[in-house]
Every structure is written in structure tokens, then in C-alpha cells.
Design a protein around this motif. Structure first.
Motif, PDB file in Angstrom:
ATOM      1  N   LYS A  71       0.849  -1.193   0.000  1.00 13.89           N
ATOM      2  CA  LYS A  71       0.000   0.000   0.000  1.00 13.89           C
ATOM      3  C   LYS A  71       0.882   1.240   0.000  1.00 13.89           C
ATOM      4  CE  LYS A  71      -3.921   2.299   0.423  1.00 13.89           C
ATOM      5  NZ  LYS A  71      -3.344   3.665   0.315  1.00 13.89           N
ATOM      6  N   ASN A 128      -8.631   7.883 -13.096  1.00 14.17           N
ATOM      7  CA  ASN A 128      -9.080   6.855 -12.150  1.00 14.17           C
ATOM      8  C   ASN A 128      -9.588   5.628 -12.892  1.00 14.17           C
ATOM      9  OD1 ASN A 128      -9.476   5.891  -9.520  1.00 14.17           O
ATOM     10  ND2 ASN A 128     -11.633   6.493  -9.553  1.00 14.17           N
ATOM     11  N   ASP A 153      -3.428   8.047  -6.296  1.00  9.96           N
ATOM     12  CA  ASP A 153      -3.148   6.613  -6.398  1.00  9.96           C
ATOM     13  C   ASP A 153      -1.839   6.416  -7.134  1.00  9.96           C
ATOM     14  OD1 ASP A 153      -5.704   5.354  -5.343  1.00  9.96           O
ATOM     15  OD2 ASP A 153      -6.517   6.622  -6.930  1.00  9.96           O
ATOM     16  N   THR A 162      -4.951   0.744 -10.535  1.00 15.28           N
ATOM     17  CA  THR A 162      -5.385   2.055 -11.003  1.00 15.28           C
ATOM     18  C   THR A 162      -4.436   2.536 -12.092  1.00 15.28           C
ATOM     19  OG1 THR A 162      -6.278   2.622  -8.845  1.00 15.28           O
ATOM     20  CG2 THR A 162      -5.845   4.438 -10.336  1.00 15.28           C
TER      21      THR A 162
END
Length: 589
Positions: free
Chosen positions: A467, A533, A475, A510
Motif C-alpha cells: 500500500k 481513475n 493513487d 489504477t
């Protein structure tokens, strides 16, 4: 889809009677290790632990060696881009250096592979490698050409002396790719999307059998040029100095002292678009000391980097210089409560020079004009638990958190000009990517296991969650949150038949993408909008393999890749090959 799942369930149930065998992720370039192995002489014990054999000697007269290597769970399996690792199954303990291999499959796939070596009377081994694989691509998916090929030709020399071993190898590689991932325009079928990358490498390696003062020396060099006249030269030298197994009194604690000294220089020049140019020279010092008692140890050290960087481009209008010194912490401990439970943790960091060659390995669809910056891992803390249970189950689980500057990832490029025409360069269809950088934090959880229920059966699995929390981007693009793999290898019929299975899984990623609308009036331009996105779907890629030895010098093999026939994408617009079957013969001598 239900029929596919039913078919696989039946197939896996049948194979469960014999278990499975691991195959590696598909690679069209064989990843052979050309550093010679120490023969009959063992180096002194270092801080790297020795893994015992399975099964224990009292259980078998022919113990099977096994290890778990610290490799990322993320697979670089790319069926359509001629990348990754060799999927040809291997019989343990029966490898021969001299062989010829040939195979053919659907999608026009052709495989040719050979290795020839000769050991002379003075313990000097000379040899040569050749590898070729090509595919006609996705003719039913794209009107334009998506065929690709990869060729590697190498030569090597191994020498075993009284004090150490020496290796010298050279390799020439040629990758013929296509920028075929066009999704926003409809070009003609005869559009030229060619990209060609030539790379020549020369590497040298010397390893002393003892760890006294000079341990080993490595020299690597690379010379790259592509279809659009990008050029990159790289050279690195690494020397490891060490003094190991120094006893500290009668405490039973041994001291290992190491000092790594490294030099690396990279010069990259691009001839199109912004004509970026970069020149890096990095010097590193890695001192460390390790205190070891039994399987427990404590390592303390540091990494110092002295970077000289120069960047220029048409946009900059000049050269920008940067000289900087970096310090990174290095420490690790392991507390071995028992061989089944070993707690460990530490902190590390470092500076990585991002090169055009490295970027091409990660994403062959990048445009031939990149702004290159080094990635700085300021620190990365980690802790975990590993162990070996009854010499049949080995595991390693850990979690980490780090701060990184200039995290490198890929974003899609728009059209480089808005002219209303399809008479464009190969990279000017919104079908290429560029490296982008951002500072941020990363959290990761990863695990790997191996299970040896039988002497001739190996099961393994890997999983990783990563992450990113970025400073500027919402992102991180084209990086999955979750990826995993499972594999197995099983030999039967007196080790004449080898069966293998490999499953590779990844979550959604993404990405950014572009929608282009053409205006039909003369003199008008293309209008495009960016979606920041968009998603590239996750995938499950399942693979099976089999090889049967009719004779010690002759075998046949069959490999099935992407058996779910998943039509997933590696990057936006770049669909992979569907279900693939490749069969062939192998002759060893």
C-alpha cells in the motif's frame, strides 16, 4: 466461465493424485546463472545460515536439497510481451550443460534454445548460449501487427583455481517489440509500431574460497541502443572486503566484519521528443559487523552514497547538476527460540539508480524519452517470523513500513501532438508510458511457504500486499495492491515424468487513460480527455507443464499457459495472449 471452472476443478482433482510440480513464470530469455559453483571446497561460515536437507539423513540415503529464496511474490509473467522467466520444467539433479531444445505452439510461437560447454584439462570451462522465441501476436484482437520476438546469444568462461573461482560472460540480446496497445484511435492495419532494443552485456566475477580480507569482486557493464536512437552505457564495480569467524573470548559469539565498496556510472541519452539526457556517478560504502551465536545474530551497519548527477533536456534549456551525500541505516537481528521459530527484524535503505534498461524490463512499452531520477529509500523497517518445522515445512512472514523519495511508477502518455491525422510515429497513439516520481510512504505484508510432504513433491506459495501513500498523486498507477502465486512440482515413474503447476494472481490496478475524439473539419485538431481513475482488471493466470524422459539424453515436454484463457491486460491497451500450448523436444549430451 462456469465451464472453465468446472473443467479446472476436474483437472486439479485428477492431478491431486500425483500432486503438482512447480513451473516458473514464462520467460522467453533463459535466466541461467553463469557464476561457477564452488567444487569440493567450502567457504567459512558467514552470517547466512545453511539450510538442512530434506528428508533427514536417517529417513533417506539420498536427501533432497531445498531452499527458499527471498524473491518478490509479484510475478513478471507477461505472456504477450516475451518477458518473465523460463517455463521449461527442470529435473532436479539431472541438469546437463549441453543440450538442444526446440518447441512450437499456437499463436505462431517458436522456441529454440541451446547450451554447449566444454571443460578443458586445466579446469577451464568454456561455453555458449543461444535462445530464441517468437510469437505472431494477437491477430484476432488487433488489425495491426503485434508480433514479437526475443533473441539472446552468449558466451562464458569459468575457471576454478586453488584460491578462488572466476567467471567471465558476454551476452547480446535483441528484443523486437510492438507498441500495439492502441485503444483510443483506429489506425490503418499497416501502421508501423516497431520498437527494437539491442543490448550487449559483459560481466566478470571473482570469488575467493575463504572470507579473508578480499571476499569477492564483481564487474558489470551494459551497452544499450534502441530503434529510436536512445543510447545507454552502464558500468559498475563492487568489491567486498571481509574478516569472518573471529571468536570473541570464550562466549561462543563469532564476529563477522564486512565492507562493501561500489562504483556505478550510467549515461543515458534520448534522441526524440524532449531529448532527455542524464549522467549519474554513484560511490557507495557499506560497512557492517555481525555478531552471531548459533542461529541468533545481530548485524549493525550503514550505507553511504555519494551521488554526482547531471540532467538536461530541450525543456530545461541547459544542464542541471546535483551533488549529494546520503546516509542509510542498516541493522538486522534474529532471535532463534528454536529452529521452528526465529524472530527477526531490522531497518534498511539505499539509493537505486533508475536506468532506461531497467525501465524496459519492467515495462517494454515506455516511450524512448525518459527523465531519469534515482529512487531513495530513506528507511524501511520490517519484522517477521520464519522457521523450519520438522524439515518438511518452511515459512517466512513479515511486515514493513518505509519512507521513499522519488518512488518510480508508470503513467500513460497522451497524444504528443493534436494534429488531425493517423500518419503518426509508432509511439504517438496514446499507446506508450513514461516514468513519473513521487515521495511517499509504503506499507507491506508478505509471506512465503514451502511444504515437502514427500521426497518427490514440493508445494510453495507466496503472497504480498503493498500500500502506497503518495504526496502528490491520489493513487499509484499500474501497481496492484495484492499479488500472489502458488506452485507445485511432482516427479513420478522413477523420476522420468515431471509434472508442474503455477498459479499467478493480481488485484486491480489504477491507471490513467485517454479518450480521443476526432474533428472531421479540415484544419481542426484532435480533442482528448484524461481519466485519472481508470482500472486495469486483476487476473488469475493458471499454468501446467509436463516433461517425460524417454532416455537419459532425450525428452519431450508440453507447457500450457493462461489456461483460463483470460483476456487480461498488463498495461492499458496491452492484452496478453490467450490460452497457449507449447510442445517440443529436448536433447542432452
Amino acid at each position: 466461465m462456469n465451464r472453465k471452472i468446472q473443467f479446472l476443478s476436474i483437472l486439479f482433482l485428477g492431478f491431486s493424485q500425483f500432486a503438482f510440480a512447480q513451473i516458473k513464470e514464462e520467460k522467453l530469455i533463459l535466466n541461467k546463472k553463469r557464476e561457477p559453483e564452488v567444487k569440493k571446497i567450502e567457504k567459512k561460515k558467514t552470517s547466512v545460515e545453511t539450510i538442512k536437507n530434506y528428508p533427514p539423513e536417517e529417513k533417506s540415503q539420498n536427501p533432497v536439497k531445498y531452499t527458499i529464496t527471498d524473491v518478490p511474490a509479484v510475478s513478471d509473467f507477461k505472456t504477450s510481451t516475451i518477458q518473465g522467466q523460463d517455463v521449461t520444467p527442470k529435473f532436479e539433479g539431472t541438469a546437463q550443460n549441453n543440450y538442444l531444445q526446440f518447441g512450437m505452439g499456437n499463436f505462431g510461437k517458436i522456441l529454440a534454445d541451446a547450451n554447449i560447454s566444454k571443460t578443458l584439462e586445466n579446469k577451464l570451462e568454456v561455453g555458449a548460449d543461444f535462445h530464441f522465441l517468437s510469437t505472431l501476436g494477437l491477430k484476432k484482437e488487433y488489425a495491426w501487427d503485434s508480433k514479437q520476438s526475443s533473441t539472446a546469444i552468449g558466451a562464458y568462461l569459468n575457471s576454478y583455481g586453488e584460491k578462488g573461482k572466476f567467471n567471465l560472460n558476454a551476452q547480446y540480446g535483441l528484443d523486437n517489440n510492438r507498441y500495439y496497445g492502441i485503444y483510443a484511435l483506429e489506425p490503418a492495419a499497416d501502421v508501423d509500431l516497431k520498437q527494437r532494443v539491442n543490448q550487449f552485456k559483459v560481466n566478470g566475477y571473482y570469488d575467493f574460497y575463504s572470507n579473508e580480507i578480499l571476499n569477492d569482486v564483481r564487474v558489470k557493464s551494459s551497452f544499450l541502443k534502441d530503434h529510436f536512437d536512445a543510447q545507454e552505457n552502464q558500468v559498475s564495480i563492487l568489491a567486498n572486503l571481509s574478516k569472518h569467524a573471529v571468536e570473541i573470548g570464550k562466549s561462543g559469539v563469532n564476529l563477522n566484519a564486512d565492507l562493501g565498496v561500489g562504483l556505478e556510472a550510467v549515461k543515458s541519452e534520448f534522441a526524440i521528443r524532449d531529448k532527455n539526457s542524464s549522467n549519474f556517478f554513484n560511490t557507495t560504502l557499506d560497512p557492517k559487523v555481525t555478531f552471531r551465536k548459533g542461529d541468533s545474530y545481530l548485524m549493525l551497519g550503514s550505507t553511504f552514497s555519494f551521488l554526482n548527477a547531471k540532467n538536461s533536456s530541450d525543456l530545461m534549456g541547459g544542464e542541471v547538476k546535483n551533488n549529494k551525500t546520503y546516509w542509510f541505516p542498516q541493522a538486522e537481528f534474529q532471535f532463534a527460540a528454536a529452529k521452528e521459530f526465529k524472530f527477526y527484524g531490522g531497518v534498511d535503505g539505499g539509493l537505486k539508480l533508475n536506468t532506461y534498461g531497467d525501465l524496459l524490463q519492467a515495462n517494454p512499452f515506455i516511450v524512448s524519452d525518459q527523465f531519469l531520477k534515482p529512487t531513495e529509500t530513506k528507511y524501511h523497517f520490517y519484522a517477521g517470523l520464519r522457521g523450519d518445522i520438522d524439515e518438511t515445512f518452511k515459512y517466512d512472514f513479515s511486515a514493513g513500513y518505509g519512507k521513499i523519495n522519488n518512488i518510480m511508477f508508470f503513467q500513460g502518455n497522451d497524444l504528443f501532438d493534436n494534429t488531425y491525422t493517423l500518419n503518426r510515429s509508432a509511439y504517438n497513439f496514446a499507446n506508450t508510458f513514461s516514468a513519473v516520481y513521487d515521495d511517499g510512504n509504503v506499507s507491506d505484508i508478505k509471506g512465503s511457504v514451502q511444504y515437502f510432504p514427500l521426497e518427490n513433491l514440493i508445494l510453495d506459495g507466496e503472497v504480498k500486499f503493498t500500500k502506497y501513500d503518495l504526496k502528490n498523486y491520489k493513487d499509484i498507477y499500474n501497481v496492484p495492491l495484492f499479488n500472489a502465486s502458488i506452485g507445485a512440482k511432482y516427479t513420478m515413474l522413477d523420476k522420468k515424468l515431471l509434472l508442474g503447476f503455477k498459479g499467478i494472481f493480481a488485484s486491480d490496478r489504477t491507471t490513467n487513460s485517454f479518450a480521443v475524439e476526432g474533428v472531421a473539419n479540415p484544419g481542426m485538431v484532435y480533442q482528448s480527455t484524461e481519466n485519472r481513475n481508470d482500472k486495469v482488471g486483476g487476473y488469475a493466470d493458471l499454468n501446467l507443464s509436463a516433461e517425460y524422459k524417454f532416455h537419459k539424453n532425450f525428452s519431450v515436454f508440453a507447457i500450457g499457459n493462461n489456461l483460463l484463457n483470460s483476456n487480461y491486460q498488463t498495461y492499458k491497451g496491452y492484452k496478453v495472449l490467450g490460452a497457449q500450448i507449447l510442445g517440443g523436444v529436448k536433447i542432452t549430451f
